[in-house]
Scaffold this motif. Structure first.
Motif, PDB file in Angstrom:
ATOM      1  N   ILE A   1       1.939  12.101 -58.092  1.00 23.50           N
ATOM      2  CA  ILE A   1       2.164  11.252 -56.919  1.00 23.50           C
ATOM      3  C   ILE A   1       3.407  11.756 -56.196  1.00 23.50           C
ATOM      4  O   ILE A   1       4.476  11.852 -56.785  1.00 23.50           O
TER       5      ILE A   1
ATOM      6  N   TYR B   1       6.705  12.077 -53.701  1.00 24.23           N
ATOM      7  CA  TYR B   1       7.791  11.270 -53.154  1.00 24.23           C
ATOM      8  C   TYR B   1       7.711  11.410 -51.630  1.00 24.23           C
ATOM      9  O   TYR B   1       7.965  12.484 -51.101  1.00 24.23           O
TER      10      TYR B   1
ATOM     11  N   ALA C   1       4.545   6.025 -47.207  1.00 15.96           N
ATOM     12  CA  ALA C   1       4.097   5.385 -48.447  1.00 15.96           C
ATOM     13  C   ALA C   1       3.472   4.021 -48.168  1.00 15.96           C
ATOM     14  O   ALA C   1       2.459   3.662 -48.776  1.00 15.96           O
TER      15      ALA C   1
ATOM     16  N   CYS D   1       0.039   4.585 -46.753  1.00 15.66           N
ATOM     17  CA  CYS D   1      -0.889   4.967 -47.825  1.00 15.66           C
ATOM     18  C   CYS D   1      -1.280   3.749 -48.667  1.00 15.66           C
ATOM     19  O   CYS D   1      -2.439   3.621 -49.071  1.00 15.66           O
TER      20      CYS D   1
ATOM     21  N   THR E   1      -4.543   7.775 -51.136  1.00 15.91           N
ATOM     22  CA  THR E   1      -4.275   8.832 -52.110  1.00 15.91           C
ATOM     23  C   THR E   1      -4.685  10.185 -51.537  1.00 15.91           C
ATOM     24  O   THR E   1      -3.994  11.191 -51.739  1.00 15.91           O
TER      25      THR E   1
ATOM     26  N   SER F   1      -2.030  11.160 -49.125  1.00 17.40           N
ATOM     27  CA  SER F   1      -0.806  11.567 -49.833  1.00 17.40           C
ATOM     28  C   SER F   1      -0.922  12.974 -50.405  1.00 17.40           C
ATOM     29  O   SER F   1       0.089  13.651 -50.600  1.00 17.40           O
TER      30      SER F   1
ATOM     31  N   THR G   1       7.193  16.324 -56.249  1.00 18.22           N
ATOM     32  CA  THR G   1       6.549  15.490 -57.254  1.00 18.22           C
ATOM     33  C   THR G   1       7.310  15.623 -58.567  1.00 18.22           C
ATOM     34  O   THR G   1       8.304  16.354 -58.639  1.00 18.22           O
TER      35      THR G   1
ATOM     36  N   ASN H   1      -4.095  15.326 -56.824  1.00 14.81           N
ATOM     37  CA  ASN H   1      -4.142  14.146 -55.966  1.00 14.81           C
ATOM     38  C   ASN H   1      -5.538  13.933 -55.387  1.00 14.81           C
ATOM     39  O   ASN H   1      -5.996  12.793 -55.263  1.00 14.81           O
TER      40      ASN H   1
ATOM     41  N   TRP I   1      -1.950   2.557 -57.288  1.00 17.50           N
ATOM     42  CA  TRP I   1      -1.490   3.900 -56.892  1.00 17.50           C
ATOM     43  C   TRP I   1      -0.627   3.807 -55.634  1.00 17.50           C
ATOM     44  O   TRP I   1       0.424   4.441 -55.541  1.00 17.50           O
TER      45      TRP I   1
ATOM     46  N   MET J   1       3.383   4.636 -55.001  1.00 19.84           N
ATOM     47  CA  MET J   1       3.912   5.463 -53.909  1.00 19.84           C
ATOM     48  C   MET J   1       5.090   4.781 -53.231  1.00 19.84           C
ATOM     49  O   MET J   1       6.112   5.414 -52.952  1.00 19.84           O
TER      50      MET J   1
END
Length: 141
Positions: A46, A48, A54, A57, A69, A72, A82, A96, A119, A123
């Motif tokens: 996942i 950053y 975020a 998402c 996802t 992302s 990550t 991902n 998920w 994030m």
């Protein structure tokens, strides 16, 4: 008889600890315990992301399982870091994509939808905790 035997072992172990500690068993020893979460490859992949991305998402994952996802995954190609520094960017990208595919395929039985929401929450948590603050974009002159 078995419970008495285990209680005797517990009492003997407590007595050994008390004998080893000159201050007594009831006082705190001041030991610092550090706990680290061991993440699997999908969870560690996942990225950053900046906080607004975020949140977008998370919103996408809430209403269309796996879409956030999937989005992302492309932030990894744009340079988001990550918890898998030893893996190549393309490998993390495909991890991902695999997570998004799992979320889409299992959304029929509600598992993927719930996983997708969690998920997205992960994030946002990563964006708040350390990721976004540590990623200062260098300014060019």
């Amino acid at each position: 008889m078995e419970p008495l035997h285990k209680d005797a072992e517990t009492a003997a172990a407590a007595a050994a600890v008390a004998a080893a500690d000159p201050r007594g068993a009831s006082s705190s020893s001041g030991v610092v315990v550090q706990v680290r979460e061991k993440k699997g490859p999908l969870r560690a992949a996942i990225p950053y992301m900046p906080f607004p991305v975020a949140v977008i998402c998370l919103f996408l994952n809430t209403f269309v399982p796996g879409l956030g996802t999937f989005v992302s995954a492309f932030t990894v190609l744009c340079g988001a870091r990550t918890d898998l520094p030893d893996r190549h960017v393309c490998c993390v990208f495909w991890l991902n994509i695999a997570a998004a595919l799992i979320q889409v395929l299992t959304a029929i039985v509600m598992v993927g939808w719930i996983m997708s929401i969690f998920w997205g929450m992960d994030m946002v948590i990563l964006a708040i905790s350390q990721g976004y603050k540590d990623q200062a974009i260098p300014q060019q002159l």
